[in-house]
Design a protein around this motif. Structure first.
Motif, PDB file in Angstrom:
ATOM      1  N   ALA A 113       0.820  -1.321   0.049  1.00 22.49           N
ATOM      2  CA  ALA A 113      -0.089   0.086   0.066  1.00 22.49           C
ATOM      3  C   ALA A 113       0.809   1.281  -0.144  1.00 22.49           C
ATOM      4  O   ALA A 113       0.494   2.553  -0.286  1.00 22.49           O
ATOM      5  CB  ALA A 113      -0.888   0.148   1.479  1.00 22.49           C
ATOM      6  N   ASN A 114       2.213   1.253   0.236  1.00 19.14           N
ATOM      7  CA  ASN A 114       3.036   2.435   0.134  1.00 19.14           C
ATOM      8  C   ASN A 114       3.197   2.834  -1.119  1.00 19.14           C
ATOM      9  O   ASN A 114       3.486   4.010  -1.394  1.00 19.14           O
ATOM     10  CB  ASN A 114       4.115   1.952   0.907  1.00 19.14           C
ATOM     11  CG  ASN A 114       5.154   3.256   1.026  1.00 19.14           C
ATOM     12  OD1 ASN A 114       4.900   4.277   1.699  1.00 19.14           O
ATOM     13  ND2 ASN A 114       6.400   3.207   0.224  1.00 19.14           N
ATOM     14  N   TRP A 185      -0.847   9.005   0.641  1.00 29.17           N
ATOM     15  CA  TRP A 185      -1.931   8.677   1.558  1.00 29.17           C
ATOM     16  C   TRP A 185      -2.509   9.870   2.211  1.00 29.17           C
ATOM     17  O   TRP A 185      -3.778   9.766   2.882  1.00 29.17           O
ATOM     18  CB  TRP A 185      -1.422   7.767   2.638  1.00 29.17           C
ATOM     19  CG  TRP A 185      -1.507   5.994   2.281  1.00 29.17           C
ATOM     20  CD1 TRP A 185      -0.543   5.604   1.344  1.00 29.17           C
ATOM     21  CD2 TRP A 185      -2.240   5.197   2.589  1.00 29.17           C
ATOM     22  NE1 TRP A 185      -0.835   4.355   1.019  1.00 29.17           N
ATOM     23  CE2 TRP A 185      -2.050   3.955   2.088  1.00 29.17           C
ATOM     24  CE3 TRP A 185      -3.518   5.187   3.727  1.00 29.17           C
ATOM     25  CZ2 TRP A 185      -2.706   2.952   2.240  1.00 29.17           C
ATOM     26  CZ3 TRP A 185      -4.114   4.121   3.827  1.00 29.17           C
ATOM     27  CH2 TRP A 185      -3.483   2.888   3.163  1.00 29.17           C
ATOM     28  N   ARG A 191      -6.821   6.890   0.020  1.00 31.97           N
ATOM     29  CA  ARG A 191      -7.103   6.164   1.045  1.00 31.97           C
ATOM     30  C   ARG A 191      -8.553   5.242   0.799  1.00 31.97           C
ATOM     31  O   ARG A 191      -8.472   4.115   0.938  1.00 31.97           O
ATOM     32  CB  ARG A 191      -7.194   7.061   2.477  1.00 31.97           C
ATOM     33  CG  ARG A 191      -5.903   7.557   2.770  1.00 31.97           C
ATOM     34  CD  ARG A 191      -6.043   7.650   4.400  1.00 31.97           C
ATOM     35  NE  ARG A 191      -7.060   8.859   5.004  1.00 31.97           N
ATOM     36  CZ  ARG A 191      -6.752  10.123   4.688  1.00 31.97           C
ATOM     37  NH1 ARG A 191      -5.845  10.757   4.280  1.00 31.97           N
ATOM     38  NH2 ARG A 191      -8.044  10.929   5.224  1.00 31.97           N
ATOM     39  N   MET A 211       1.479  -6.578   5.670  1.00 28.01           N
ATOM     40  CA  MET A 211       1.343  -5.385   5.296  1.00 28.01           C
ATOM     41  C   MET A 211       2.672  -4.559   5.057  1.00 28.01           C
ATOM     42  O   MET A 211       3.409  -4.234   5.861  1.00 28.01           O
ATOM     43  CB  MET A 211       0.423  -4.206   5.963  1.00 28.01           C
ATOM     44  CG  MET A 211      -0.804  -4.658   6.280  1.00 28.01           C
ATOM     45  SD  MET A 211      -1.913  -3.440   7.301  1.00 28.01           S
ATOM     46  CE  MET A 211      -3.540  -4.253   7.371  1.00 28.01           C
ATOM     47  N   ASP A 212       3.039  -4.574   3.708  1.00 28.22           N
ATOM     48  CA  ASP A 212       4.204  -4.240   3.274  1.00 28.22           C
ATOM     49  C   ASP A 212       4.656  -2.951   3.498  1.00 28.22           C
ATOM     50  O   ASP A 212       3.944  -2.065   3.426  1.00 28.22           O
ATOM     51  CB  ASP A 212       4.318  -4.535   1.727  1.00 28.22           C
ATOM     52  CG  ASP A 212       5.831  -4.090   1.284  1.00 28.22           C
ATOM     53  OD1 ASP A 212       6.631  -5.050   1.634  1.00 28.22           O
ATOM     54  OD2 ASP A 212       6.035  -3.374   0.495  1.00 28.22           O
ATOM     55  N   ILE A 214       4.126  -0.774   5.633  1.00 24.69           N
ATOM     56  CA  ILE A 214       3.015  -0.059   6.246  1.00 24.69           C
ATOM     57  C   ILE A 214       3.401   1.166   7.049  1.00 24.69           C
ATOM     58  O   ILE A 214       2.944   2.316   6.935  1.00 24.69           O
ATOM     59  CB  ILE A 214       1.904  -0.844   6.571  1.00 24.69           C
ATOM     60  CG1 ILE A 214       0.651  -0.272   6.853  1.00 24.69           C
ATOM     61  CG2 ILE A 214       2.201  -1.292   8.058  1.00 24.69           C
ATOM     62  CD1 ILE A 214      -0.144  -0.131   5.420  1.00 24.69           C
ATOM     63  N   ILE A 217       3.728   4.854   5.381  1.00 19.96           N
ATOM     64  CA  ILE A 217       2.516   5.400   4.196  1.00 19.96           C
ATOM     65  C   ILE A 217       2.369   6.919   4.491  1.00 19.96           C
ATOM     66  O   ILE A 217       2.112   7.743   3.516  1.00 19.96           O
ATOM     67  CB  ILE A 217       1.248   4.897   4.519  1.00 19.96           C
ATOM     68  CG1 ILE A 217       0.624   4.590   5.763  1.00 19.96           C
ATOM     69  CG2 ILE A 217       1.066   3.314   3.971  1.00 19.96           C
ATOM     70  CD1 ILE A 217      -0.579   4.156   5.904  1.00 19.96           C
ATOM     71  N   TYR A 252      -4.197   6.971   9.857  1.00 17.78           N
ATOM     72  CA  TYR A 252      -4.673   6.302   8.622  1.00 17.78           C
ATOM     73  C   TYR A 252      -5.088   4.856   9.138  1.00 17.78           C
ATOM     74  O   TYR A 252      -5.784   4.312   8.686  1.00 17.78           O
ATOM     75  CB  TYR A 252      -3.684   6.333   7.642  1.00 17.78           C
ATOM     76  CG  TYR A 252      -3.373   7.863   7.192  1.00 17.78           C
ATOM     77  CD1 TYR A 252      -4.490   8.756   7.521  1.00 17.78           C
ATOM     78  CD2 TYR A 252      -2.152   8.217   6.586  1.00 17.78           C
ATOM     79  CE1 TYR A 252      -3.999   9.991   6.925  1.00 17.78           C
ATOM     80  CE2 TYR A 252      -2.086   9.568   6.185  1.00 17.78           C
ATOM     81  CZ  TYR A 252      -3.087  10.507   6.386  1.00 17.78           C
ATOM     82  OH  TYR A 252      -3.041  11.711   5.810  1.00 17.78           O
ATOM     83  N   LEU A 253      -4.123   4.370  10.098  1.00 13.38           N
ATOM     84  CA  LEU A 253      -4.411   3.073  10.486  1.00 13.38           C
ATOM     85  C   LEU A 253      -5.500   2.737  11.227  1.00 13.38           C
ATOM     86  O   LEU A 253      -6.361   1.710  11.113  1.00 13.38           O
ATOM     87  CB  LEU A 253      -3.159   2.512  11.292  1.00 13.38           C
ATOM     88  CG  LEU A 253      -1.787   2.298  10.772  1.00 13.38           C
ATOM     89  CD1 LEU A 253      -0.497   1.663  11.577  1.00 13.38           C
ATOM     90  CD2 LEU A 253      -1.647   1.300   9.371  1.00 13.38           C
ATOM     91  N   SER A 268      -4.043  -8.876  10.889  1.00 11.67           N
ATOM     92  CA  SER A 268      -3.316  -8.149  10.053  1.00 11.67           C
ATOM     93  C   SER A 268      -1.932  -8.119  10.808  1.00 11.67           C
ATOM     94  O   SER A 268      -1.572  -8.332  12.010  1.00 11.67           O
ATOM     95  CB  SER A 268      -3.757  -6.610  10.323  1.00 11.67           C
ATOM     96  OG  SER A 268      -3.995  -6.359  11.648  1.00 11.67           O
ATOM     97  N   ALA A 270       1.824  -6.191  10.313  1.00 10.41           N
ATOM     98  CA  ALA A 270       2.877  -5.079   9.781  1.00 10.41           C
ATOM     99  C   ALA A 270       4.209  -5.475   9.502  1.00 10.41           C
ATOM    100  O   ALA A 270       4.825  -6.160  10.338  1.00 10.41           O
ATOM    101  CB  ALA A 270       2.952  -3.780  10.314  1.00 10.41           C
TER     102      ALA A 270
END
Ligand code: TEU
Length: 574
Positions: A113-114, A185, A191, A211-212, A214, A217, A252-253, A268, A270
């Protein structure tokens, strides 16, 4: 996965399926090729689900399977809702997921997502003009402001995270290669796109995301000047700690939790790049409503020389420091939050080469010993495919054998700086990521049964003996040992939730600890050296105990705390 009902478990507050799970990571490109193009694929995974199930693991984490031009093997996504052509179709995905669920396995996908690929439609639009409606999906710096303040670009020959794009006379930001532009983001539209995409996969029945990067972001979009001095003084000399401290990261998280994660029964985790033991709780404490788990880099960074790229010192790493790092991280989550444990993944070399000893006489015992460590700590184990076979580093001799953008660009960078290429290639034999990405070894037939054609990355020549077919038949193989340790963890809640206590912390060869839950106490003894070691710990010697597991089956390991080279002993203390 139903949570098991035993009285010991009954005493545990906050039980969660993902705390009790064992995650098995599969690098799909290298697992099983079903269509003869030399690249692993989803049908290949589906055809091997009985094997995965036979291991006793609960969750499969697959590296990115989405549409990608593969500059960084799927970590550059050009369509977040499509399947990579080489990996198959959405139909293949559905069949694979169904097959997993039918066997009680859960599926965790990789959320990148980054950044996206530069081939993503959003980026194509974004770069086309300064007024395009996708312009703010990425970070741009107009060239009339001069050169942007330095940011690192990990996979770039010149090390810069900005690339000039003449089309609109502006620079765009990319923390990795220029083919992986960073998404913006700070833009609510972006988003929403990401959250809708995540819901799209969860609605299909996916059970979680890894989550790559993360933590990267959120960015300070004024892009202040950050000097190396700032990094050294405020961020422990580590750029990733700066990159992980964006101003709105936790907003954002939390938004991700309310818009996506809280709406599904999913897990999830990270990739905790830049996260320290001081900041970890901000990600995973339950009351923060952000993520469930993260994995840190402190352990896997140990032993590399400062200022050198993944180069081990002549003495290797210090077990005392190793113990201190993993004990510290256990302590971080002792009261709150929950940890993870791993020694290998697609960004790491093979664990037996890096942390054990891959010399012929030690490869099997040391790989079993490391497996024992991973399965007896208080944290969710993330176990990398192939480690259960004792697969080791391929140790390429020349740069042409590598496929990884990181190795290839670093080589070029060192070459441009007139650096020592020989030293670099030697170091890569231990540290390079491609060592962990060679094709999985199914049997002794051509290409290790991975494919009927030459694979995308060479097969380790030891496949003739190190392979599933051979190891399934051999009762004392690393594979059968892995199954045993997995079962031991499953049968003993104390190994999941029990309090961890380090013993004999300054012992340079032995890693000893206990795990305690209620009346149950387990003692784990691991010999990280190639010597036979008699563990001299009088207080426990006289205690009555039962040996639950040893990685030497001839009995030589079990005599009263005498550990053979790379020996592992697990006792129940009565
Ligand atoms: O890795 C992020 C990351 O921190 C890596 O740069 C890591 O430090 C490096 O691989 C160590 O050699 C993630 C993915 O796991 C990795 O495979 C990707 O290449 C990277 O992000 C970019 O998406």
């Amino acid at each position: 996965m139903p949570v098991a009902a035993t009285s010991l478990y009954d005493s545990i507050p906050n039980r969660k399926w993902w705390k009790e799970a064992i995650v098995y990571q599969v690098y799909p490109r290298s697992f099983k090729d079903s269509d003869g193009d030399g690249v692993g694929d989803l049908k290949g995974v589906t055809s091997k689900l009985d094997y995965i199930k036979s291991l006793g693991v609960d969750v499969v984490w697959l590296n990115p399977i989405f549409t990608s031009p593969n500059a960084d093997n799927g970590y550059d996504i050009s369509d977040y809702r499509g399947i990579m052509t080489e990996f198959g179709s959405m139909e293949d995905f559905g069949a694979m997921l169904k097959g997993m669920h039918a066997r009680g396995l859960k599926l965790v996908l990789d959320l990148v997502a980054n950044h996206s690929s530069e081939q993503h439609e959003w980026f194509k639009q974004s770069r086309s003009s300064r007024t395009n409606k996708y312009r703010d999906y990425y970070h741009w710096w107009p060239a009339e402001k001069g050169k942007p303040p330095f940011r690192p670009g990990s996979f770039e020959v010149d090390g810069s995270g900005w690339r000039f794009d003449s089309l609109t006379n502006a620079y765009y930001l990319h923390y990795f290669s220029y083919k992986q532009p960073d998404l913006n983001w700070e833009n609510p539209k972006l988003r929403k796109e990401m959250f809708d995409m995540m819901n799209f996969w969860f609605d299909k029945g996916v059970d979680g995301f890894r989550m790559d990067v993360i933590p990267f972001i959120s960015k300070d979009t004024s892009f202040p000047v950050i000097t190396q001095h700032d990094i050294d003084t405020k961020y422990h000399g580590d750029w990733s700690q700066y990159l992980a401290s964006g101003p709105h990261l936790h907003d954002y998280l939390r938004e991700m939790d309310s818009q996506v994660l809280s709406r599904h029964n999913v897990m999830s985790v990270a990739e905790g790049a830049g996260v320290t033991s001081a900041t970890a709780h901000n990600f995973v404490d339950e009351d923060r409503k952000e993520l469930n788990m993260l994995y840190h880099f402190e352990g896997v960074s140990l032993g590399y020389l400062p200022g050198k790229f993944k180069q081990m010192g002549p003495k290797g790493y210090s077990l005392v420091e190793f113990k201190s790092i993993y004990s510290k991280w256990d302590g971080v989550f002792a009261e709150k939050g929950w940890g993870t444990i791993y020694l290998g993944n697609h960004d790491q070399p093979r664990m037996v080469t890096r942390w054990g000893n891959d010399a012929p006489q030690f490869r099997e015992p040391s790989s079993k010993m490391l497996t024992t460590f991973l399965m007896t700590m208080r944290a969710t184990p993330y176990y990398y495919f192939g480690d259960e076979l004792g697969m080791d580093n391929i140790k390429f001799n020349k740069i042409e054998d590598y496929r990884d953008i990181e190795s290839i660009n670093m080589y070029q960078q060192i070459k441009n700086n007139n650096g020592d290429l020989k030293e670099f290639l030697e170091a890569q034999k231990i540290g390079a990521r491609d060592n962990g990405r060679t094709p999985f070894q199914w049997d002794s037939s051509a290409n290790a049964g991975f494919s009927n054609t030459a694979p995308w990355l060479s097969v380790n020549p030891n496949y003739k003996t190190v392979n599933v077919a051979a190891e399934e038949k051999e009762p004392n193989s690393p594979l059968n040992y892995f199954k045993k340790v997995v079962k031991l963890r499953k049968d003993n809640p104390v190994l999941v939730y029990g309090k961890y206590e380090l013993l004999d912390k300054d012992n340079p060869k032995i890693y000893a600890y206990t795990r305690t839950l209620g009346d149950e106490k387990i003692l784990v003894l691991l010999n990280f050296s190639k010597d036979t070691v008699s563990w001299n710990y009088p207080t426990l010697k006289s205690v009555s105990k039962t040996l639950l597991l040893s990685n030497y089956t001839d009995g030589s390991n079990s005599a009263d705390f005498v550990l053979q080279p790379y020996g592992a002993l697990v006792y129940k203390l009565d």
